[in-house]
Design a protein around this motif. Structure first.
Motif, PDB file in Angstrom:
ATOM      1  N   GLU A   1       0.986  -1.285  -0.055  1.00  0.00           N
ATOM      2  CA  GLU A   1       0.024  -0.028  -0.164  1.00  0.00           C
ATOM      3  C   GLU A   1       0.919   1.353   0.088  1.00  0.00           C
TER       4      GLU A   1
ATOM      5  N   GLU B   1       0.760   5.393  -0.131  1.00  0.00           N
ATOM      6  CA  GLU B   1      -0.220   6.905  -0.181  1.00  0.00           C
ATOM      7  C   GLU B   1       0.840   7.964  -0.860  1.00  0.00           C
ATOM      8  N   HIS B   2       0.081   8.756  -1.795  1.00  0.00           N
ATOM      9  CA  HIS B   2       0.636   9.851  -2.438  1.00  0.00           C
ATOM     10  C   HIS B   2       0.122  11.182  -2.347  1.00  0.00           C
TER      11      HIS B   2
ATOM     12  N   ARG C   1      -4.652  13.857  -2.151  1.00  0.00           N
ATOM     13  CA  ARG C   1      -3.912  12.675  -1.793  1.00  0.00           C
ATOM     14  C   ARG C   1      -4.821  11.350  -2.340  1.00  0.00           C
TER      15      ARG C   1
ATOM     16  N   THR D   1      -4.559   6.691  -2.579  1.00  0.00           N
ATOM     17  CA  THR D   1      -3.573   5.494  -2.162  1.00  0.00           C
ATOM     18  C   THR D   1      -3.777   4.514  -3.204  1.00  0.00           C
ATOM     19  N   THR D   2      -2.658   3.756  -3.359  1.00  0.00           N
ATOM     20  CA  THR D   2      -2.980   2.534  -4.165  1.00  0.00           C
ATOM     21  C   THR D   2      -2.255   1.266  -3.678  1.00  0.00           C
ATOM     22  N   ASN D   3      -3.019   0.206  -4.038  1.00  0.00           N
ATOM     23  CA  ASN D   3      -2.613  -0.949  -3.416  1.00  0.00           C
ATOM     24  C   ASN D   3      -2.333  -2.047  -4.218  1.00  0.00           C
TER      25      ASN D   3
ATOM     26  N   THR E   1      -6.160   5.916 -10.038  1.00  0.00           N
ATOM     27  CA  THR E   1      -5.181   6.999  -9.623  1.00  0.00           C
ATOM     28  C   THR E   1      -5.993   8.305 -10.226  1.00  0.00           C
TER      29      THR E   1
END
Length: 349
Positions: free
Chosen positions: A130, A132-133, A140, A142-144, A186
């Motif tokens: 995981e 966070e960007h 903001r 988050t990718t998983n 995204t």
């Protein structure tokens, strides 16, 4: 009529016989448990290296060991060389910056002693990531990603084993069973390909050569291991990850017949990515730039091994290790690893 002349035994003979048989059985049991007192013994708390070390020990012919490891790694903040970078500094050059990342891994392993000098090992990881960007506009997201990683197999061949010291070669290979096509939503759109650190596998066949040294005394043990990951060719997306080199050394102390503690120093260095995935835009986020992936890190690990010397769980062990960085030198900008924890269960039969 005269009776035949019989041998006369002392009255203490039955007790002596029982005592001798008992001692004989004990010697046989001890021999099976540790056939040579001058050789390395795995039947003690420090009989295995800290749980974060892979391929540290071999097995006797016909012996099988099952293992499970849970690993958690936390990364928070970016680094330029040995200095920390703020999110604002990274966003001066990129539209998006990673802020933090966590990785969890469940590792199933098996080892089998083909002979007293040759042990085969296989490991299957399941990985969950995981990240966070933060965007330049202040948003903001988050990718998983998750899935089975690259399967690894290793042959451990003992070349020295006497005076309570052992040396074996680690001859391993990694197979590209992990995904390099992980996607997530995204701000750029749905099902976007994720940058290199969020992929599960390498996509290449890799060689894993190394060598391991072990030493042991009455109350403690020590060891060292050098491992390398050498990438072969390029994957289906036209790139290969950088080679990795790791050197590890440790000392352990037995406190009882079921408890030991350890201290380990781990140095790792890795290179940039060769080639590039043309689906990624290296101008958008630093994790998509193949030329910003190299680095060096030195960690200090604190470990505990719990061992069952007898009972229904005899030979089983529960171990844990906590690693903290003492040096991080990363190509700018790159997420820094803050700590790592490993918990493992091992059982031989």
């Amino acid at each position: 009529m005269n009776q035949p002349n019989l041998h006369k035994f002392p009255k203490s003979f039955p007790n002596q016989l029982l005592t001798e048989n008992s001692n004989s059985n004990k010697l046989i049991a001890d021999s099976n448990h540790n056939s040579d007192p001058n050789k390395w013994s795995g039947s003690r708390p420090d009989g295995h290296a800290p749980i974060g070390v892979m391929g540290d020990h071999a097995h006797k012919k016909g012996e099988f060991m099952f293992s499970y490891r849970y690993m958690f790694m936390n990364m928070d903040g970016n680094r330029d060389g040995t200095n920390s970078l703020s999110d604002r500094e990274v966003l001066q050059d990129f539209m998006v910056t990673p802020v933090d990342m966590t990785m969890q891994m469940h590792m199933l392993g098996g080892m089998y002693g083909v002979s007293d000098n040759l042990t085969l090992m296989a490991m299957l990881p399941y990985v969950s990531k995981e990240m966070e960007h933060l965007t330049r506009m202040g948003g903001r997201f988050t990718t998983n990603s998750e899935g089975f990683g690259d399967i690894k197999t290793t042959a451990l061949y003992t070349i020295f084993n006497q005076d309570k010291q052992r040396v074996h070669l680690n001859l391993g290979a990694s197979f590209p069973t992990g995904s390099i096509n992980e996607k997530d939503d995204t701000p750029a759109g749905e099902d976007q390909i994720l940058p290199y650190p969020m992929q599960i596998g390498s996509g290449t066949f890799d060689l894993l050569p190394g060598i391991t040294y072990l030493g042991q005394s009455g109350k403690g043990s020590w060891g060292a291991q050098a491992l390398t990951t050498l990438r072969l060719g390029k994957n289906d997306r036209g790139y290969r990850l950088g080679n990795k080199y790791q050197l590890s050394g440790w000392v352990a102390r037995n406190w009882t017949d079921w408890l030991s503690t350890s201290l380990r120093l781990i140095g790792t260095t890795w290179g940039d990515i060769d080639g590039a995935d043309d689906r990624l835009n290296p101008m958008m986020i630093p994790t998509a730039d193949p030329d910003l992936r190299n680095g060096t890190q030195i960690n200090l690990g604190f470990g505990i091994n719990l061992y069952a010397p007898e009972g229904n769980l005899q030979g089983s062990r529960l171990a844990m290790e906590f690693e903290l960085p003492i040096l991080r030198d990363l190509d700018v900008p790159q997420l820094e690893t803050d700590w790592q924890f490993t918990l493992g269960l091992q059982s031989s039969f």
